[in-house]
Design an enzyme around this catalytic site. Structure first.
Site, PDB file in Angstrom:
ATOM      1  N   ILE A  24      -3.877   0.840 -23.073  1.00 56.69           N
ATOM      2  CA  ILE A  24      -3.418   1.908 -23.957  1.00 56.69           C
ATOM      3  C   ILE A  24      -3.336   3.226 -23.199  1.00 56.69           C
ATOM      4  O   ILE A  24      -2.370   3.973 -23.338  1.00 56.69           O
ATOM      5  CB  ILE A  24      -4.368   2.051 -25.159  1.00 56.69           C
ATOM      6  CG1 ILE A  24      -4.424   0.739 -25.950  1.00 56.69           C
ATOM      7  CG2 ILE A  24      -3.941   3.198 -26.052  1.00 56.69           C
ATOM      8  CD1 ILE A  24      -5.462   0.753 -27.053  1.00 56.69           C
ATOM      9  N   ALA A  25      -4.357   3.528 -22.401  1.00 59.30           N
ATOM     10  CA  ALA A  25      -4.402   4.823 -21.719  1.00 59.30           C
ATOM     11  C   ALA A  25      -5.315   4.716 -20.513  1.00 59.30           C
ATOM     12  O   ALA A  25      -6.129   3.783 -20.397  1.00 59.30           O
ATOM     13  CB  ALA A  25      -4.901   5.914 -22.671  1.00 59.30           C
ATOM     14  N   GLY A  27      -7.704   7.456 -18.040  1.00 56.55           N
ATOM     15  CA  GLY A  27      -8.171   8.805 -17.782  1.00 56.55           C
ATOM     16  C   GLY A  27      -8.958   8.881 -16.498  1.00 56.55           C
ATOM     17  O   GLY A  27      -9.001   7.943 -15.701  1.00 56.55           O
ATOM     18  N   GLY A  28      -9.630  10.026 -16.302  1.00 56.37           N
ATOM     19  CA  GLY A  28     -10.353  10.232 -15.064  1.00 56.37           C
ATOM     20  C   GLY A  28     -11.616   9.413 -14.945  1.00 56.37           C
ATOM     21  O   GLY A  28     -12.109   9.188 -13.840  1.00 56.37           O
ATOM     22  N   MET A  29     -12.175   8.978 -16.090  1.00 51.52           N
ATOM     23  CA  MET A  29     -13.442   8.246 -16.049  1.00 51.52           C
ATOM     24  C   MET A  29     -13.313   6.796 -16.490  1.00 51.52           C
ATOM     25  O   MET A  29     -14.163   5.975 -16.149  1.00 51.52           O
ATOM     26  CB  MET A  29     -14.470   8.954 -16.939  1.00 51.52           C
ATOM     27  CG  MET A  29     -14.818  10.348 -16.464  1.00 51.52           C
ATOM     28  SD  MET A  29     -16.021  11.185 -17.536  1.00 51.52           S
ATOM     29  CE  MET A  29     -15.088  11.396 -19.042  1.00 51.52           C
ATOM     30  N   ALA A  30     -12.266   6.483 -17.254  1.00 52.62           N
ATOM     31  CA  ALA A  30     -12.172   5.136 -17.823  1.00 52.62           C
ATOM     32  C   ALA A  30     -10.732   4.832 -18.188  1.00 52.62           C
ATOM     33  O   ALA A  30      -9.880   5.721 -18.262  1.00 52.62           O
ATOM     34  CB  ALA A  30     -13.068   5.013 -19.059  1.00 52.62           C
ATOM     35  N   VAL A  32      -8.539   2.613 -21.235  1.00 50.97           N
ATOM     36  CA  VAL A  32      -8.705   2.076 -22.589  1.00 50.97           C
ATOM     37  C   VAL A  32      -7.691   0.958 -22.790  1.00 50.97           C
ATOM     38  O   VAL A  32      -6.501   1.120 -22.477  1.00 50.97           O
ATOM     39  CB  VAL A  32      -8.513   3.169 -23.654  1.00 50.97           C
ATOM     40  CG1 VAL A  32      -8.745   2.585 -25.049  1.00 50.97           C
ATOM     41  CG2 VAL A  32      -9.471   4.319 -23.406  1.00 50.97           C
ATOM     42  N   LYS A  47     -13.077   0.429 -23.824  1.00 50.62           N
ATOM     43  CA  LYS A  47     -13.095   1.510 -22.829  1.00 50.62           C
ATOM     44  C   LYS A  47     -13.859   0.978 -21.620  1.00 50.62           C
ATOM     45  O   LYS A  47     -15.061   0.710 -21.707  1.00 50.62           O
ATOM     46  CB  LYS A  47     -13.750   2.766 -23.390  1.00 50.62           C
ATOM     47  CG  LYS A  47     -13.759   3.942 -22.407  1.00 50.62           C
ATOM     48  CD  LYS A  47     -14.395   5.163 -23.012  1.00 50.62           C
ATOM     49  CE  LYS A  47     -13.505   5.841 -24.009  1.00 50.62           C
ATOM     50  NZ  LYS A  47     -12.371   6.551 -23.418  1.00 50.62           N
ATOM     51  N   ASP A 141     -18.139  16.994 -25.048  1.00 47.65           N
ATOM     52  CA  ASP A 141     -16.752  17.021 -24.546  1.00 47.65           C
ATOM     53  C   ASP A 141     -15.773  17.065 -25.718  1.00 47.65           C
ATOM     54  O   ASP A 141     -14.856  16.254 -25.806  1.00 47.65           O
ATOM     55  CB  ASP A 141     -16.489  15.812 -23.660  1.00 47.65           C
ATOM     56  CG  ASP A 141     -15.245  15.983 -22.788  1.00 47.65           C
ATOM     57  OD1 ASP A 141     -14.802  17.138 -22.612  1.00 47.65           O
ATOM     58  OD2 ASP A 141     -14.719  14.973 -22.295  1.00 47.65           O
TER      59      ASP A 141
END
Length: 647
Positions: A24-25, A27-30, A32, A47, A141
């Site tokens: 799905i997506a 990011g910088g840490m994980a 999804v 995630k 966050d």
């Protein structure tokens, strides 16, 4: 939707439970993923932390601890955490899947939002944060990327505790600030410390962005933005967008106060003020240029953290007057008029306060839990029982199209839509999907196919190719399917095994001892090119005494074969019951032999024995046909003579 297709996790069964369907997506840490929990048959969001984090044992320990804490947080505006685990070098969270988009997507598409709409998004966000704060948790966050807007209008906050799990080790070792710099409170920047008021600050910045369409501090240099958070006061939204109501200016400035002590104590305190501000807005109020400003609102209550900038303090004169009225021993008849003059406004203000609190609580309840109920767990129940139980709880119930399932019996609830445990509005319709029981599949006809083709056809039908055996055969070429078990046409449960029997090669039928014309007919029927040779022999005339190739030797289809037939001895052939003069021996009078060719072997044996004959049964090849194809002798013979049958 992330369109990357080369992700090695897509298509994999993670931890033996989650079938990863798409990403799905990232990011910088994980990253999804959309996945199916095959154990509970529900769609989830996975995630999966990046490998650099998963390789840190301290992070994994903190991550598991945070996941357990978040999983205990149950609130309709919080994305539920179902499970956490590790699979090799993959550390993951299994979460509620919320189809929709993030608040960041909305801001990119629309820019700033009208005041009323901005508050109607912030109120459930604050309700979620307030529930976390009451449980002793801090998000750390808060930003539009972590606010999900579902397709059915719900607002959900995600990623509670993740920043803490990541930051607990990295910050002390490297000095890295954990969070998103655009929403980071001054104390996060300067000391790396966070509490509930840090989330309040980020919520204030986010409300500013919803009202103006931009963040308060913008720069290509993150350190410049951090410097502004520490040294500047977030401006009022109306300085960028004239017409923003003054009560929203006050809300932003209070939440985003530079000093933590000047902010509301937690998100619940800010929620009370936000609900009050929402009630004060005219229904048609917008935030476009030139929109009329709202009249000054009543002071927003911040019960635990003190008033923020721009919020007037309580009236000291009113407090003093009330104290004097209640404690002065000299308050007698002469003081009564003055006391009555003081009591009037006190009662009015007290009544107004009670009404405001009731309205705030009621509105907060509506925006958080009051309008939501959990979908009951009906899985495995009889459909009619489940329908009745759900209806008793006030749900509108529909029955969906039955779906085949191996484990859930026919007529029982296979799944519900929405899934069990999900918070839904009270007028939600629940659809029950019944099980149609295991899918029954017909074993396909794979006879005379190669092993590979047979296995493919069985798999395509929804069955599982099983073990393979090989046996010689007199009709099927080597490597082709002779039969299956269960046999063709049988009904099996989806995925059941089908064993395959292959031919080890065509074999030469055994026609020795047959009458020559019968042997020739049998071989021709099987496709062989037959040549007949006559030879003097002690055997009865017209009897096969030899064959080439030999019986049960491997042959090919349409192969030329030769049979040798007896002409009888030179001196002529005599049956055992005949005398030298050709007459029948006494007591050996021949009787007719029943012609049992093309009958079932069992019936043929019964008939011959009933006529007084002995019977011997032979197979032409390794597997008989079950039907008599040859008989010798035919005609007449004394009772007790042995008759041979071939099948």
């Amino acid at each position: 939707m992330d369109t990357t297709v080369a992700d090695p996790l897509v298509g994999r069964l993670l931890d033996g439970r989650y079938r990863v369907e798409s990403r799905i997506a990232r990011g910088g840490m994980a990253a999804v993923y959309l996945a199916m929990d095959i154990r509970l048959d529900r769609t989830v969001a996975l995630k999966v932390m990046h490998r650099s984090l998963a390789e840190d044992p301290d992070f994994v320990r903190r991550f598991i601890g945070e996941a357990k804490s978040v999983a205990s947080l149950s609130h309709p505006n919080v994305v539920h955490v179902f499970d956490q685990g590790t699979d090799g070098d993959h550390v993951y969270l299994s979460m509620e899947y919320v189809p929709g988009r993030t608040l960041r997507d909305v801001l990119r598409e629309r820019g700033r939002l009208p005041a009323r709409e901005a508050l109607e998004i912030m109120i459930p966000v604050l309700a979620a944060l307030g529930a976390a704060h009451q449980a002793g948790m801090v998000h750390r966050d808060v930003k539009p990327e972590n606010v999900l807007l579902s397709d059915d209008g719900r607002v959900k906050v995600v990623d509670f505790g993740l920043a803490r799990a990541i930051g607990a080790g990295h910050q002390t070792r490297t000095g890295i600030m954990i969070g998103t710099i655009a929403y980071m409170s001054p104390e996060q920047v300067t000391a790396g410390t966070t509490d509930q008021r840090s989330d309040v600050y980020a919520a204030g910045v986010m409300l500013f962005e919803l009202l103006t369409g931009q963040q308060p501090y913008q720069s290509e240099n993150p350190m410049s933005v951090a410097y502004r958070h520490v040294h500047d006061q977030v401006p009022a939204p109306s300085t960028l967008v004239p017409g923003v109501p003054r009560e929203l200016d006050a809300l932003v400035r209070a939440a985003a106060a530079r000093e933590a002590a000047h902010r509301p104590a937690d998100a619940t305190a800010l929620l009370v003020a936000a609900v009050d501000a929402h009630r004060a807005l005219p229904p048609d109020l917008g935030t476009g240029p030139g929109a009329p400003a709202a009249p000054p609102p009543p002071a927003a209550p911040f019960p635990a953290g003190g008033p923020g900038p721009g919020v007037p303090p309580a009236n000291p004169t009113l407090v003093q007057s009330r104290t004097e009225m209640l404690t002065s021993p000299a308050a007698g008849p002469a003081a009564a008029p003055a006391a009555r003059r003081r009591i009037g406004p006190i009662v009015a203000i007290s009544a107004l306060a009670v009404l405001m609190i009731a309205a705030i609580v009621g509105t907060g309840y509506w925006f958080s839990e009051g309008r939501y109920v959990k979908v009951p767990d009906l899985l495995g129940m009889n459909v009619e029982v489940a329908r009745s139980r759900a209806a008793q709880q006030g749900f509108d119930v529909k029955i969906g199209t039955p779906v085949h399932d191996r484990k859930v019996g026919e007529g029982r609830v296979l799944r519900t839509d929405p899934v069990a445990g999900r918070e839904v509005t009270r007028d939600q319709t629940i659809t029950l999907i019944p099980s149609a029981g295991p899918l029954k599949i017909t074993v396909p006809n794979v006879v005379n196919l190669s092993e590979a083709d047979a296995r493919a056809k069985i798999s395509e039908a929804g069955l599982t190719p099983g073990s393979v055996t090989r046996v010689p055969n007199d009709t099927v070429q080597r490597g082709l399917v002779i039969k299956t078990s269960p046999q063709v046409g049988s009904k099996l449960t989806e995925g059941a095994k089908v064993t395959i029997t292959l031919s080890a090669g065509l074999v030469m039928p055994d026609v020795g001892g047959m009458q020559c014309d019968q042997a020739q007919g049998v071989l021709q029927q099987k496709g062989f090119q037959v040549a007949v040779v006559q030879q003097t022999d002690q055997a009865a005339p017209n009897t096969v005494i030899a064959q080439n190739p030999a019986a049960r030797a491997e042959v090919t289809a349409n192969q030329a074969v030769q049979i040798t037939c007896s002409k009888g001895p030179d001196g002529g052939f005599r049956w055992p019951w005949e005398r030298n003069d050709g007459n029948v021996q006494p007591g050996k009078a021949p009787v007719p032999i029943p012609d049992v060719r093309f009958k079932n072997v069992r019936d043929a044996v019964t008939e011959l024995r009933g006529a007084g004959f002995k019977v011997k049964v032979r197979k032409i090849a390794f597997a008989g046909t079950g039907t008599v194809v040859a008989e010798n002798p035919l005609g007449q013979a004394p009772a007790g003579t042995r008759v041979t049958l071939w099948h």
